[in-house]
Motif scaffolding. Structure first.
Motif, PDB file in Angstrom:
ATOM      1  N   GLU A   1      -4.977  -6.593   0.280  1.00 11.61           N
ATOM      2  CA  GLU A   1      -4.462  -7.906   0.681  1.00 11.61           C
ATOM      3  C   GLU A   1      -4.461  -8.789  -0.567  1.00 11.61           C
ATOM      4  OE1 GLU A   1      -5.549  -8.930   5.100  1.00 11.61           O
ATOM      5  OE2 GLU A   1      -7.329  -8.129   4.106  1.00 11.61           O
TER       6      GLU A   1
ATOM      7  N   ARG B   1       5.868  -4.874  -5.697  1.00  6.25           N
ATOM      8  CA  ARG B   1       6.257  -4.175  -4.472  1.00  6.25           C
ATOM      9  C   ARG B   1       6.381  -2.668  -4.702  1.00  6.25           C
ATOM     10  NH1 ARG B   1      10.403  -8.975  -2.602  1.00  6.25           N
ATOM     11  NH2 ARG B   1       8.897 -10.078  -1.282  1.00  6.25           N
TER      12      ARG B   1
ATOM     13  N   ALA C   1       1.962  -0.953   2.941  1.00  7.43           N
ATOM     14  CA  ALA C   1       2.954  -1.971   3.264  1.00  7.43           C
ATOM     15  C   ALA C   1       2.638  -3.257   2.505  1.00  7.43           C
ATOM     16  CB  ALA C   1       2.961  -2.244   4.759  1.00  7.43           C
ATOM     17  N   SER C   2       3.573  -3.701   1.683  1.00  4.25           N
ATOM     18  CA  SER C   2       3.349  -4.935   0.932  1.00  4.25           C
ATOM     19  C   SER C   2       3.505  -6.164   1.813  1.00  4.25           C
ATOM     20  CB  SER C   2       4.325  -5.024  -0.253  1.00  4.25           C
ATOM     21  OG  SER C   2       5.669  -5.054   0.198  1.00  4.25           O
ATOM     22  N   GLU C   3       3.985  -5.964   3.057  1.00  3.07           N
ATOM     23  CA  GLU C   3       4.182  -7.095   3.950  1.00  3.07           C
ATOM     24  C   GLU C   3       2.865  -7.779   4.311  1.00  3.07           C
ATOM     25  OE1 GLU C   3       5.678  -4.207   4.232  1.00  3.07           O
ATOM     26  OE2 GLU C   3       7.776  -4.797   3.928  1.00  3.07           O
ATOM     27  N   GLN C   4       1.743  -7.061   4.164  1.00  3.93           N
ATOM     28  CA  GLN C   4       0.454  -7.660   4.477  1.00  3.93           C
ATOM     29  C   GLN C   4      -0.010  -8.614   3.368  1.00  3.93           C
ATOM     30  OE1 GLN C   4      -2.691  -4.686   4.558  1.00  3.93           O
ATOM     31  NE2 GLN C   4      -1.568  -3.442   3.083  1.00  3.93           N
ATOM     32  N   CYS C   5       0.737  -8.630   2.271  1.00  7.87           N
ATOM     33  CA  CYS C   5       0.419  -9.518   1.161  1.00  7.87           C
ATOM     34  C   CYS C   5       1.216 -10.813   1.271  1.00  7.87           C
ATOM     35  CB  CYS C   5       0.738  -8.836  -0.169  1.00  7.87           C
ATOM     36  SG  CYS C   5      -0.263  -7.358  -0.458  1.00  7.87           S
ATOM     37  N   THR C   6       0.760 -11.820   0.551  1.00  9.10           N
ATOM     38  CA  THR C   6       1.441 -13.108   0.517  1.00  9.10           C
ATOM     39  C   THR C   6       2.063 -13.317  -0.849  1.00  9.10           C
ATOM     40  OG1 THR C   6      -0.124 -14.040   2.109  1.00  9.10           O
ATOM     41  CG2 THR C   6       1.159 -15.599   0.780  1.00  9.10           C
TER      42      THR C   6
END
Length: 361
Positions: free
Chosen positions: A198, A219, A228-233
């Motif tokens: 994260e 990414r 999954a990079s979507e869990q990052c901001t």
């Protein structure tokens, strides 16, 4: 009798020089502009006439006859950003050794100002122009840059981009590129090696080639790991220390889930560290952090900033060599980068949980 030097003025001088040299005004214009072949005899007559008019032949007169000024223009976003210092040092060394004077222009990151400076430098008949750092990836800006490069080339002036790719249509543009994608990829993988998944990515300006490539590398590392990079901001600033400070504070106080920060520049990383420390957080015990660039002050940080080193000095040296014609061919591939582990990245906090809402406003 001592003759008082008389400066060369634009309109009346061509006719005056032509009369004194015994040649036509067209011949004088051709010598001054350097855009048509002129016999050695005629060129010598014009040079002698200019010398006689000015008596003490000054740099302006020499530049008019030789179509050279001995000046190299350097265009960059911000002269106060230490990212540029090593590149400028190398450029200065090469140019100084070859009798060239640097003129530095700061755009504050505005592409329209950058294009305007290129136009101004063209009008000053500089020998070469070096543009440092990332640029806009806007198609219209890229097309304008290619047109400026073509115009400079017609006038015998080289345009060299250092730290960004050449425009697709930029046949007249030389570029010294650095692998910004791999820089962010290595930084991300280093955080992952300590268990961080994260991650808060603090990027540069939207629309910047450097920002685009470093976000792509971030990414790409997640894709490689199958995570999954979507869990990052992901958030955007302007590569400045203040942006790093403001963004880090915003996300801590806003309760964003993350255990580590990847700042897209060391300057942003230093600002983020200042914000975290001001809120009582420990690095890397509470949060890990890594930057990109390895600017000189990164090694002075306590603890030593973890980062990815760009070959800034080599980039400047290569760009200057291309600008002055000492080197004819730009590197075929982007220059490589290397991880500097430092001491600001550590394992996940003992709880294994992301920082969330632990600091009250």
């Amino acid at each position: 009798m001592v003759r008082t030097p008389k400066p060369i003025s634009a309109r009346s001088t061509i006719a005056h020089v032509a009369e004194r040299a015994g040649v036509s005004t067209a011949t004088v214009s051709r010598v001054l502009n350097g855009n048509y072949p002129v016999s050695k005899e005629a060129r010598a007559k014009v040079a002698q006439a200019i010398d006689e008019i000015d008596f003490v032949q000054n740099a302006q007169a020499k530049a008019l006859v030789q179509a050279k000024t001995g000046i190299v223009g350097v265009v960059m976003a911000d002269v106060s950003d230490p990212f540029y210092s090593e590149m400028i040092g190398s450029i200065q060394n090469v140019c100084g050794a070859n009798g060239k004077l640097l003129v530095i222009c700061s755009t504050q990151g505005h592409s329209d100002v950058e294009l305007s400076y290129l136009q101004v430098l063209r009008s000053q008949r500089v020998d070469a122009v070096i543009v440092l750092g990332g640029g806009s990836d806007d198609d219209q800006v890229q097309a304008s840059l290619a047109r400026q490069a073509a115009a400079l080339a017609r006038e015998g002036c080289r345009l060299v981009l250092c730290g960004r790719p050449a425009p697709d249509a930029g046949r007249d543009t030389l570029a010294v590129e650095v692998d910004n994608v791999d820089a962010a990829r290595q930084a991300t993988r280093h955080l992952m090696a300590f268990g961080h998944r994260e991650i808060l990515f603090l990027g540069g300006p939207r629309g910047s080639t450097t920002s685009r490539d470093r976000l792509a590398g971030f990414r790409f590392a997640f894709d490689e790991a199958g995570w999954a990079s979507e869990q990052c901001t992901v958030d955007a600033g302007d590569f400045s220390r203040q942006a790093g400070y403001d963004l880090a504070k915003k996300h801590v106080l806003g309760g964003t889930r993350f255990t580590a920060i990847l700042a897209a520049s060391d300057f942003m990383a230093i600002g983020a560290i200042r914000a975290l420390l001001s809120m009582g957080l420990r690095i890397p015990d509470d949060l890990s952090l890594i930057g990109i660039d390895d600017i000189p002050s990164a090694s002075d940080m306590v603890p030593r900033l973890s980062t990815v080193r760009l070959p800034l000095s080599e980039m400047g040296r290569l760009a200057a060599g291309l600008a002055l014609g000492l080197d004819r061919t730009a590197p075929l591939r982007p220059l490589g980068v290397s991880l500097v582990p430092g001491l600001t990245v550590g394992p996940l906090p003992a709880s294994g949980e992301a920082l969330i809402g632990r600091i009250a406003g």
